[in-house]
Enzyme design. Structure first.
Site, PDB file in Angstrom:
ATOM      1  N   THR A 116       0.834  -1.196   0.000  1.00 46.17           N
ATOM      2  CA  THR A 116       0.000   0.000   0.000  1.00 46.17           C
ATOM      3  C   THR A 116       0.870   1.247   0.000  1.00 46.17           C
ATOM      4  O   THR A 116       1.966   1.268   0.597  1.00 46.17           O
ATOM      5  CB  THR A 116      -0.915   0.041   1.241  1.00 46.17           C
ATOM      6  OG1 THR A 116      -1.591   1.301   1.293  1.00 46.17           O
ATOM      7  CG2 THR A 116      -0.115  -0.131   2.530  1.00 46.17           C
ATOM      8  N   TYR A 156      -2.306   0.049  10.149  1.00 48.02           N
ATOM      9  CA  TYR A 156      -2.426  -0.606   8.847  1.00 48.02           C
ATOM     10  C   TYR A 156      -1.174  -0.373   8.001  1.00 48.02           C
ATOM     11  O   TYR A 156      -0.541  -1.312   7.517  1.00 48.02           O
ATOM     12  CB  TYR A 156      -3.660  -0.090   8.108  1.00 48.02           C
ATOM     13  CG  TYR A 156      -3.651  -0.432   6.640  1.00 48.02           C
ATOM     14  CD1 TYR A 156      -3.680  -1.761   6.215  1.00 48.02           C
ATOM     15  CD2 TYR A 156      -3.606   0.564   5.669  1.00 48.02           C
ATOM     16  CE1 TYR A 156      -3.651  -2.083   4.862  1.00 48.02           C
ATOM     17  CE2 TYR A 156      -3.588   0.264   4.320  1.00 48.02           C
ATOM     18  CZ  TYR A 156      -3.612  -1.063   3.925  1.00 48.02           C
ATOM     19  OH  TYR A 156      -3.571  -1.381   2.592  1.00 48.02           O
TER      20      TYR A 156
END
Length: 282
Positions: free
Chosen positions: A119, A143
């Site tokens: 990501t 995250y």
């Protein structure tokens, strides 16, 4: 040679699995169906394995050997920013243990190529535009941090065990190659907007004072078919790669600057980031 897709029943994973099939590859689909749907795979057989479990390394390595797997595309992970702040241990265990177990199974089975779906949240609130792979990584939530650690695990494993690995970093994925493969998760902005439109309700916008033309955030979106194609292109490149691990940014290729050159903070939906800090791999 067969390609093992971990998270094949998910939104992005199913597009990758079908793209592989369309170009004549044999696909070994793995998913635990905690968030994915077997209906996305059509007639493609599903091997139901939780890659974070204690049994995962043995199950995966046996499957790799049985199917003579040549490469792995690993997408299985938890990805809701807000949830990660409420349940950080869940994110660290799932997103890191999954990479550890996949890498261990590959080392045991002698599989050498792996592409990790990472990501662009690993960059945090970078002031750079466009973002390049050399930009500093400073994730601002569990995250993003869990995904960055996963990249480190993969890079160290590649160097130690002779793997050839790549981590793909991207922000927001949208669209569908087929209605059956559509994104149905309401943690993503476009499904959230569509759901609100179907119910006749308004979509709440968080923030109207960002340094952008209309005060709201601007996001970088990439069509899911392009993201799938990028995974396949990088997998192909790994077969002749010299370096153990390489990072690629995946994006729309446009840079939109606000009037004052400011940035939107990365965070839970629907907070946004300036459009396109990332470029497609070359």
């Amino acid at each position: 040679m067969p390609i093992l897709v971990v998270g094949a029943a998910g939104y992005i994973g199913s597009h990758i699995a079908h793209a592989l099939v369309e170009r004549g590859e044999s696909v070994v689909a793995v998913d635990d169906l905690s968030t994915g749907s077997s209906q996305r795979l059509g007639r493609l057989p599903l091997h139901r394995i939780d890659v974070t479990s204690a049994e995962a390394v043995g199950a995966l390595s046996e499957l790799m050997l049985e199917k003579q797997v040549d490469g792995v595309i690993h997408l299985a992970a938890r990805k809701a920013v807000g949830e990660s702040t409420r349940e950080p241990l869940l994110y660290y265990s799932h997103n890191i243990d999954g990479v550890v177990n996949v890498a261990a199974a590959m080392a045991a089975a002698g599989v050498r190529q792996v592409v990790l779906s990472s990501t662009a949240a690993v960059y945090g609130e970078s002031g750079e535009a466009p973002l390049t792979e050399d930009a500093p990584t400073n994730p601002i939530n569990p995250y993003g941090r869990s995904k960055l650690v996963g990249e480190w695990v993969l890079g160290d494993s590649a160097a130690a065990y002779g793997l050839r690995a790549a981590s793909l970093r991207y922000f927001n994925v949208a669209g569908a190659g087929d209605r059956a493969l559509a994104d149905r998760g309401l943690t993503n902005l476009i499904p959230l907007v569509v759901d609100a439109a179907q119910r006749g309700s308004a979509v709440e916008i968080f923030g109207d004072d960002f340094p952008t033309p209309d005060g709201t955030c601007v996001r970088d979106y990439v069509h899911v078919a392009d993201v799938a194609a990028a995974h396949l292109a990088v997998l192909d490149r790994l077969r002749n790669a010299r370096e153990p691990h390489r990072v690629y940014n995946i994006g729309g290729g446009r840079v939109e600057r606000s009037r004052s050159g400011g940035r939107c903070p990365a965070g839970e939906l629907p907070s946004c980031r300036i459009s396109d800090g990332v470029q497609a791999p070359r």
